[in-house]
Design an enzyme around this catalytic site. Structure first.
Site, PDB file in Angstrom:
ATOM      1  N   ASP A 152       0.860  -1.196   0.000  1.00  0.00           N
ATOM      2  CA  ASP A 152       0.000   0.000   0.000  1.00  0.00           C
ATOM      3  C   ASP A 152       0.890   1.239   0.000  1.00  0.00           C
ATOM      4  O   ASP A 152       2.079   1.169   0.331  1.00  0.00           O
ATOM      5  CB  ASP A 152      -0.904   0.012   1.245  1.00  0.00           C
ATOM      6  CG  ASP A 152      -1.827   1.231   1.260  1.00  0.00           C
ATOM      7  OD1 ASP A 152      -2.447   1.532   0.211  1.00  0.00           O
ATOM      8  OD2 ASP A 152      -1.912   1.916   2.299  1.00  0.00           O
TER       9      ASP A 152
ATOM     10  N   TYR B  65      -0.943   8.727  -2.265  1.00  0.00           N
ATOM     11  CA  TYR B  65      -0.797   8.615  -3.720  1.00  0.00           C
ATOM     12  C   TYR B  65      -1.963   9.279  -4.474  1.00  0.00           C
ATOM     13  O   TYR B  65      -1.831   9.614  -5.646  1.00  0.00           O
ATOM     14  CB  TYR B  65      -0.811   7.134  -4.141  1.00  0.00           C
ATOM     15  CG  TYR B  65       0.459   6.337  -3.948  1.00  0.00           C
ATOM     16  CD1 TYR B  65       1.552   6.824  -3.248  1.00  0.00           C
ATOM     17  CD2 TYR B  65       0.552   5.051  -4.491  1.00  0.00           C
ATOM     18  CE1 TYR B  65       2.698   6.043  -3.079  1.00  0.00           C
ATOM     19  CE2 TYR B  65       1.694   4.281  -4.344  1.00  0.00           C
ATOM     20  CZ  TYR B  65       2.758   4.779  -3.629  1.00  0.00           C
ATOM     21  OH  TYR B  65       3.892   4.009  -3.475  1.00  0.00           O
TER      22      TYR B  65
ATOM     23  N   CYS C 114      -4.388  -1.419  -2.043  1.00  0.00           N
ATOM     24  CA  CYS C 114      -4.567   0.005  -2.298  1.00  0.00           C
ATOM     25  C   CYS C 114      -5.460   0.149  -3.529  1.00  0.00           C
ATOM     26  O   CYS C 114      -5.102  -0.314  -4.614  1.00  0.00           O
ATOM     27  CB  CYS C 114      -3.187   0.620  -2.548  1.00  0.00           C
ATOM     28  SG  CYS C 114      -3.223   2.346  -3.026  1.00  0.00           S
ATOM     29  N   ASN C 115      -6.611   0.789  -3.343  1.00  0.00           N
ATOM     30  CA  ASN C 115      -7.526   0.964  -4.477  1.00  0.00           C
ATOM     31  C   ASN C 115      -6.915   1.856  -5.546  1.00  0.00           C
ATOM     32  O   ASN C 115      -7.140   1.658  -6.739  1.00  0.00           O
ATOM     33  CB  ASN C 115      -8.834   1.603  -4.001  1.00  0.00           C
ATOM     34  CG  ASN C 115      -9.617   0.699  -3.082  1.00  0.00           C
ATOM     35  OD1 ASN C 115      -9.321   0.618  -1.892  1.00  0.00           O
ATOM     36  ND2 ASN C 115     -10.585   0.004  -3.618  1.00  0.00           N
TER      37      ASN C 115
ATOM     38  N   CYS D 272     -11.104   3.226  -0.562  1.00  0.00           N
ATOM     39  CA  CYS D 272      -9.700   3.494  -0.219  1.00  0.00           C
ATOM     40  C   CYS D 272      -9.420   2.760   1.080  1.00  0.00           C
ATOM     41  O   CYS D 272     -10.203   2.886   2.040  1.00  0.00           O
ATOM     42  CB  CYS D 272      -9.484   4.999  -0.033  1.00  0.00           C
ATOM     43  SG  CYS D 272      -7.873   5.422   0.683  1.00  0.00           S
TER      44      CYS D 272
HETATM   45  N1  DGL Z   1      -4.803   3.154   0.587  1.00  0.00           N
HETATM   46  C1  DGL Z   1      -4.982   3.802  -0.633  1.00  0.00           C
HETATM   47  C2  DGL Z   1      -6.185   3.451  -1.427  1.00  0.00           C
HETATM   48  O1  DGL Z   1      -6.765   2.423  -1.140  1.00  0.00           O
HETATM   49  C3  DGL Z   1      -4.118   4.948  -0.946  1.00  0.00           C
HETATM   50  C4  DGL Z   1      -4.632   6.308  -0.699  1.00  0.00           C
HETATM   51  C5  DGL Z   1      -3.582   7.320  -1.000  1.00  0.00           C
HETATM   52  O2  DGL Z   1      -2.380   7.012  -0.856  1.00  0.00           O
HETATM   53  O3  DGL Z   1      -3.984   8.426  -1.375  1.00  0.00           O
HETATM   54  O4  DGL Z   1      -6.584   4.124  -2.335  1.00  0.00           O
END
Ligand code: DGL
Length: 241
Positions: free
Chosen positions: A10, A42, A73-74, A175
């Protein structure tokens, strides 16, 4: 036989939710967690940048014996799951926002996800597929994943007043970071809240082709942390789960 790990990746701490669910069901499978906390969040980065960071992490993960990896991580799943799958020899599971079960509630479904996830073709396709079953209200909380990273381990510090007012039949947490706020979000919205955590944990177990034998008796197996915040993630995991 060499010990093989089920790996979790992640941008930061969000994937710990998937790791915890997996270890709760399959405690005798060795696991490895790679968080890229130094570059989190991200969600507001470009697709190219996210893809580059994900590949850098996967190359490090691939130096270990890996049975399967989860993109916990989505955002990364939405940006480059297919490219990662095509580039590594082990099976790769992605996260899919739980739009399908939420759509079954048949009303107005609030979908929360990062900008990169929401803008992805993958997400747009998913929403189109269920558009005859429910109405979707899409919302990208500006820097929520970043706030959650900074608030850990005290997630009660995260202010939820950003949540859009309205009456919803369900909400989708698109997320893995948001899962730390699941109960609070459910309470505030007064509707069921869905995430894709358990489904992904089971899918990951299947594709890893490993065998969990009588987990109760065997106790917990190896768990290692990699990446630029390995100590932080380990400490957080052990304090929360
Ligand atoms: N845990 C993440 C997701 O599921 C990342 C969110 C991020 O880093 O902005 O999207």
């Amino acid at each position: 036989m060499q010990k093989k790990y089920v790996a979790f990746f992640d941008s930061g701490i969000g994937g710990l939710n998937l790791l915890a669910a997996f270890r709760q069901k399959y405690p005798d499978i060795p696991c490895l967690y790679y968080g890229d906390n130094a570059h989190a969040p991200y969600g507001n980065k470009s697709r190219e940048e996210i893809t580059e960071l994900a590949f850098a992490a996967f190359r490090k993960i691939a130096t270990r014996p890996v049975a399967a990896a989860a993109i916990a991580c989505n955002t990364v799943t939405a940006c480059c799951a297919e490219q990662l799958r095509a580039s590594f020899s082990f099976p790769v599971a992605g996260m899919e926002p739980a739009v399908r079960p939420a759509a079954k509630t048949g009303g107005n479904v609030l979908v929360l996800a990062t900008r990169a996830t929401m803008q992805s073709e993958r997400m747009q396709d998913l929403l189109r597929r269920y558009s005859s079953e429910a109405r979707f209200t899409l919302f990208c909380p500006q820097d929520l994943a970043g706030e959650i990273e900074r608030a850990a381990p005290d997630f009660s510090r995260v202010d939820l007043s950003f949540l859009p007012q309205g009456k919803y039949s369900a909400a989708v947490l698109g997320c893995t970071h948001y899962v730390f706020l699941k109960d609070r979000i459910a309470e505030r919205l007064g509707c069921p809240v869905f995430d894709g955590i358990l489904g992904t944990a089971d899918h990951l177990y299947k594709i890893a082709n490993v065998c969990s034998k009588n987990p109760q008796k065997q106790g917990k197996s190896a768990l290692i942390f990699l990446g630029n915040a390995k100590k932080h993630n380990k400490k957080l995991y052990l304090s929360l789960f």
